[in-house]
Design an enzyme around this catalytic site. Structure first.
Site, PDB file in Angstrom:
ATOM      1  N   HIS A  21       0.849  -1.199   0.000  1.00  0.00           N
ATOM      2  CA  HIS A  21       0.000   0.000   0.000  1.00  0.00           C
ATOM      3  C   HIS A  21       0.884   1.248   0.000  1.00  0.00           C
ATOM      4  O   HIS A  21       2.111   1.162  -0.004  1.00  0.00           O
ATOM      5  CB  HIS A  21      -0.995  -0.027   1.156  1.00  0.00           C
ATOM      6  CG  HIS A  21      -0.373  -0.128   2.523  1.00  0.00           C
ATOM      7  ND1 HIS A  21       0.450   0.844   3.039  1.00  0.00           N
ATOM      8  CD2 HIS A  21      -0.456  -1.096   3.465  1.00  0.00           C
ATOM      9  CE1 HIS A  21       0.831   0.490   4.247  1.00  0.00           C
ATOM     10  NE2 HIS A  21       0.316  -0.703   4.528  1.00  0.00           N
ATOM     11  N   HIS A  24       4.000   1.737   2.228  1.00  0.00           N
ATOM     12  CA  HIS A  24       5.264   1.129   1.781  1.00  0.00           C
ATOM     13  C   HIS A  24       5.963   2.044   0.787  1.00  0.00           C
ATOM     14  O   HIS A  24       7.187   2.180   0.796  1.00  0.00           O
ATOM     15  CB  HIS A  24       5.008  -0.237   1.136  1.00  0.00           C
ATOM     16  CG  HIS A  24       4.372  -1.237   2.055  1.00  0.00           C
ATOM     17  ND1 HIS A  24       3.096  -1.714   1.861  1.00  0.00           N
ATOM     18  CD2 HIS A  24       4.818  -1.820   3.185  1.00  0.00           C
ATOM     19  CE1 HIS A  24       2.795  -2.563   2.834  1.00  0.00           C
ATOM     20  NE2 HIS A  24       3.822  -2.638   3.648  1.00  0.00           N
ATOM     21  N   CYS A 130       0.117 -11.398  20.459  1.00  0.00           N
ATOM     22  CA  CYS A 130      -0.680 -10.919  19.327  1.00  0.00           C
ATOM     23  C   CYS A 130       0.019 -11.346  18.048  1.00  0.00           C
ATOM     24  O   CYS A 130       1.154 -10.936  17.800  1.00  0.00           O
ATOM     25  CB  CYS A 130      -0.848  -9.402  19.360  1.00  0.00           C
ATOM     26  SG  CYS A 130      -1.674  -8.807  17.857  1.00  0.00           S
ATOM     27  N   CYS A 133       0.872  -8.444  15.631  1.00  0.00           N
ATOM     28  CA  CYS A 133       2.091  -7.708  15.964  1.00  0.00           C
ATOM     29  C   CYS A 133       3.311  -8.622  16.002  1.00  0.00           C
ATOM     30  O   CYS A 133       4.431  -8.131  16.012  1.00  0.00           O
ATOM     31  CB  CYS A 133       1.970  -7.037  17.329  1.00  0.00           C
ATOM     32  SG  CYS A 133       0.680  -5.788  17.433  1.00  0.00           S
ATOM     33  N   CYS A 147      -5.333  -5.961  21.902  1.00  0.00           N
ATOM     34  CA  CYS A 147      -4.176  -5.291  21.318  1.00  0.00           C
ATOM     35  C   CYS A 147      -4.592  -3.909  20.818  1.00  0.00           C
ATOM     36  O   CYS A 147      -5.576  -3.775  20.102  1.00  0.00           O
ATOM     37  CB  CYS A 147      -3.633  -6.133  20.156  1.00  0.00           C
ATOM     38  SG  CYS A 147      -2.481  -5.220  19.109  1.00  0.00           S
ATOM     39  N   HIS A 150      -4.390  -3.899  16.889  1.00  0.00           N
ATOM     40  CA  HIS A 150      -5.256  -4.768  16.088  1.00  0.00           C
ATOM     41  C   HIS A 150      -6.668  -4.940  16.635  1.00  0.00           C
ATOM     42  O   HIS A 150      -7.539  -5.460  15.940  1.00  0.00           O
ATOM     43  CB  HIS A 150      -4.607  -6.142  15.911  1.00  0.00           C
ATOM     44  CG  HIS A 150      -3.358  -6.074  15.091  1.00  0.00           C
ATOM     45  ND1 HIS A 150      -2.104  -5.923  15.661  1.00  0.00           N
ATOM     46  CD2 HIS A 150      -3.180  -6.071  13.759  1.00  0.00           C
ATOM     47  CE1 HIS A 150      -1.212  -5.868  14.695  1.00  0.00           C
ATOM     48  NE2 HIS A 150      -1.819  -5.947  13.531  1.00  0.00           N
ATOM     49  N   LYS A 304      -6.917   4.924   9.208  1.00  0.00           N
ATOM     50  CA  LYS A 304      -5.657   4.191   9.262  1.00  0.00           C
ATOM     51  C   LYS A 304      -5.555   3.255   8.060  1.00  0.00           C
ATOM     52  O   LYS A 304      -6.524   2.581   7.725  1.00  0.00           O
ATOM     53  CB  LYS A 304      -5.653   3.376  10.553  1.00  0.00           C
ATOM     54  CG  LYS A 304      -4.413   2.556  10.809  1.00  0.00           C
ATOM     55  CD  LYS A 304      -4.581   1.833  12.161  1.00  0.00           C
ATOM     56  CE  LYS A 304      -3.327   1.089  12.563  1.00  0.00           C
ATOM     57  NZ  LYS A 304      -2.924   0.013  11.676  1.00  0.00           N
ATOM     58  N   LYS A 307      -4.035  -3.455   6.003  1.00  0.00           N
ATOM     59  CA  LYS A 307      -4.437  -4.489   5.060  1.00  0.00           C
ATOM     60  C   LYS A 307      -5.798  -5.061   5.446  1.00  0.00           C
ATOM     61  O   LYS A 307      -6.656  -5.280   4.606  1.00  0.00           O
ATOM     62  CB  LYS A 307      -3.394  -5.603   5.059  1.00  0.00           C
ATOM     63  CG  LYS A 307      -2.068  -5.139   4.504  1.00  0.00           C
ATOM     64  CD  LYS A 307      -0.941  -6.039   4.990  1.00  0.00           C
ATOM     65  CE  LYS A 307       0.409  -5.477   4.578  1.00  0.00           C
ATOM     66  NZ  LYS A 307       1.509  -6.168   5.244  1.00  0.00           N
TER      67      LYS A 307
END
Ligand code: ZN
Length: 515
Positions: A21, A24, A130, A133, A147, A150, A304, A307
Site C-alpha cells: 500500500h 510502503h 498478538c 504484531c 491489542c 489490532h 488508518k 491491510k
C-alpha cells in the site's frame, strides 16, 4: 565523512501477507531519495530492501486463502518487487528471507554469536501473544484485554523458549544514543527510545515452538523443536544480505567499514530497530548502524491504512493513473517530518498541478520558448555567462532568485541528513517559485520586442536574464534528480543542450478520475 565513503541505506522489510500500500511507497521513495542524493555527492551507495517472509501472519493469510505459504509469499513478494519499476526506485539489492540463500546462514551465525557471548538462554514462558504484531504483551499494555494496534484478544501462550539477554545492554545502548554514535531522528523518537531504556529493559523471547509456527521459519540451531522469532530473523536481513555468515566480502565494505549505515523505518517498529537490533549487534560483536530515520504514518481519507481494514491505497494504480512524478512529489512535499499525514487524491492532484505543471513545467517551458522564439534556440553558455550582472529590471526579485540558487545545495544536504524530505524539496521549490516570479515581473518578452525595435541595451538585458534562467532550469533539473528522477531527465532533455529543442509540456495537468 569524505565523498568516497560508502553509505548503506535500508528500508524495513514488510510482511508479505498482502499487496503493498501507499505506506510502503513512502518509505521506499524516501530511501531512494537518500540513495540518489548520496550517489550525486560522489558516495558509493548500496540501497537495499526486501521482504519479511517468515512471519506467522503469512502462514495464517495463506491458510485463509487456501493456498500454500510459499505460493502466497512468492505472489506478494513479486508485487513488492514490481514497485521498483512503478516508483522509479534505484534499488541495488532485494532480499527475500524465505528463499534467499544468503539469509539463513546469516541468521544462524548471528544466533551463534549471541550464544557465544552468553546472551541466549532457555526458559519457560507464559504470555499474551498478538499474532498481528508478532509480539508478546503484558496485560497492562492491552486496552480492555485487546491489542491496541489490532483490536484483537491476544492468545495465551505457554511454552519453553530461548531468550535474549536484552537487560545486559541498557547502559551501552543509552551511551551509544547519547553520544550520537547511534543517531535517531527526529529528536522526539530519540527521546522515546531513551525513556523506554530508562523504564528498564527485560529479556525477550527469540524463539517459538516449531509446532505453533506450523514449521514455517528459520529453525533454531541445534534445536529443531523451535524456530527463530521472526523479528530476530528479519532484523538479521540487514547483514545477511551483505554476506554475514556466508561470503563476507560485502560485509566489511557496507557494514563494518562503511561511514554510515542508515535504516529507514516507521514509528511502529522503532523499538525493534533502536533497542532490540542494536543490542543483538552489540552481543554479536558487530558495529551499530549510524542512523535510524523514523517516519510517521499515512492515513487514507482520514482512516488508518491497514491491510485488514481494506482501505489500502494501491501505489501501482496511482502511478498508472496519475504518474510516478505526481506520487513521488506528493510523498516528498506533503508529508511533514513529524506527524501523520492524510492521503487524498485531491491533495495529490493539487500538489502536482500547482507545483509540477504550473510551477516547474511552466518555468522550463517559458524559458525554452523565449530562447526558441528570440534566439533561435541557441543557449550559448559562454555568452550568457558573461552577462550575469544584476539586471536593472526587478533587481530585488533577481536577488531573491540568486539567493535561493546559492542556498539550495546546503539546505538540501542538511535537510536530508535529518530525513526531512519536505524541507529538502522546499529548497528546490524556492528556486522555481522565485524564477517564475522574476519572469512574470521582468517580462523578458518586452525586452525582446524593444530589441527588435532597435534598443540594443534591451537585447543585452534579455540575454542576461535568459542566461541566468536557463542556468537555473539546468540547476533545477540537477537538484530534482534524487526526488523526481524521471522529470529531472525530461527537464535536462529540454534545457541541457547548446541548441534547445522546441518546448514540450513536461507535466500533464491532472484531474480527478474515477476508478
Ligand atoms: Zn497486535
Amino acid at each position: 565523512m569524505t565523498s568516497r565513503d560508502p553509505i548503506y541505506i535500508t528500508t524495513t522489510i514488510p510482511y508479505v501477507n498482502a499487496r503493498p500500500h501507499i505506506g510502503h511507497a513512502l518509505e521506499l521513495v524516501q530511501a531512494d531519495v537518500l540513495a540518489r542524493h548520496y550517489r550525486r555527492r560522489g558516495h558509493p551507495v548500496r540501497y537495499q530492501t526486501g521482504t519479511d517472509d517468515n512471519s506467522l501472519k503469512n502462514v495464517l493469510a495463506a491458510h485463509a486463502q487456501g493456498i500454500g505459504v510459499r505460493e502466497l509469499v512468492a505472489r506478494n513478494a513479486a508485487a513488492f518487487s514490481d514497485l521498483a519499476a512503478h516508483l522509479s526506485l534505484s534499488v541495488d539489492d532485494e532480499i527475500s528471507t524465505s528463499s534467499d540463500v544468503r539469509h539463513k546462514p546469516g541468521v544462524h551465525r548471528l544466533w551463534r554469536a549471541c550464544d557465544e557471548s552468553g546472551d541466549i538462554y532457555r526458559k519457560h514462558y507464559a504470555g499474551l501473544y498478538c499474532v498481528g504484531c508478532e509480539q508478546f504483551y503484558h496485560s497492562d499494555e492491552l486496552i480492555a484485554g485487546r491489542c491496541a494496534e489490532h483490536g484483537t484478544q491476544p492468545e495465551l501462550i505457554s511454552e519453553e523458549n530461548w531468550f535474549f539477554r536484552l537487560s545486559a545492554y541498557a547502559d551501552q545502548l543509552r551511551s551509544a544514543i547519547l553520544t550520537g554514535k547511534l543517531r535517531i531522528e527526529p529528536a522526539g523518537r530519540r527521546n522515546e527510545v531513551l525513556s523506554f531504556i530508562e523504564g528498564g529493559l527485560t529479556d525477550f523471547s527469540i524463539s517459538r515452538s516449531a509446532t505453533r509456527a506450523r514449521g514455517w521459519g528459520v529453525p533454531v540451531p541445534d534445536d529443531p523443536s523451535q524456530v527463530i522469532y521472526v523479528w530476530f530473523d528479519a532484523l538479521g536481513n540487514y547483514i545477511s544480505a551483505l554476506g554475514y555468515g556466508s561470503d563476507e566480502a560485502e560485509l566489511s565494505r557496507w557494514w563494518t567499514n562503511a561511514s554510515r549505515q542508515i535504516h529507514l523505518l516507521g514509528k511502529d517498529v522503532l523499538r525493534f530497530h533502536a533497542v532490540y537490533w542494536p543490542a543483538i549487534l552489540l552481543s554479536a560483536g558487530l558495529p551499530l548502524p549510524s542512523d535510524i530515520l523514523v517516519h510517521d504514518h499515512l492515513t487514507a481519507d482520514g482512516a488508518k491504512i491497514s491491510k485488514s481494514a481494506g482501505n489500502t491505497v494501491d501505489p501501482v494504480a496511482l502511478t498508472a493513473t496519475y504518474g510516478t512524478d505526481a506520487l513521488r512529489w506528493w510523498l516528498l512535499r506533503d508529508v511533514p517530518r513529524v506527524g501523520d499525514t492524510d492521503f487524498t487524491l485531491v491533495r495529490l492532484i493539487a500538489r502536482s498541478n500547482d507545483e509540477l505543471a504550473n510551477g516547474i513545467g511552466n518555468l522550463v517551458n517559458r524559458v525554452v520558448a523565449l530562447i526558441g522564439k528570440y534566439r533561435d534556440g541557441v543557449a550559448d553558455r559562454q555568452e550568457y555567462a558573461q552577462q550575469y550582472d544584476t539586471p536593472r529590471r526587478q533587481a530585488d526579485q533577481w536577488r531573491a532568485l540568486s539567493a535561493a540558487r546559492a542556498k539550495a545545495t546546503g539546505l538540501i544536504d542538511a535537510a536530508l541528513a535529518g530525513g526531512d524530505f519536505r524541507k529538502a524539496t522546499a529548497a528546490v521549490w524556492a528556486i522555481v517559485d522565485h524564477a517564475n516570479r522574476y519572469v512574470s515581473h521582468s517580462r523578458p518578452w518586452d525586452l525582446a520586442k524593444a530589441e527588435l525595435a532597435g534598443d540594443r541595451d534591451a537585447g543585452r538585458q534579455f540575454d542576461a536574464a535568459l542566461g541566468a534562467l536557463i542556468a537555473t532550469c539546468r540547476e533545477v533539473a540537477g537538484h530534482l534528480e534524487p526526488f523526481l528522477p524521471d522529470a529531472s531527465a525530461r527537464i535536462a532533455a529540454q534545457c541541457a543542450s547548446e541548441r534547445l529543442p522546441a518546448p514540450v509540456p513536461l507535466f500533464p495537468r491532472l484531474c480527478l478520475l474515477d476508478g
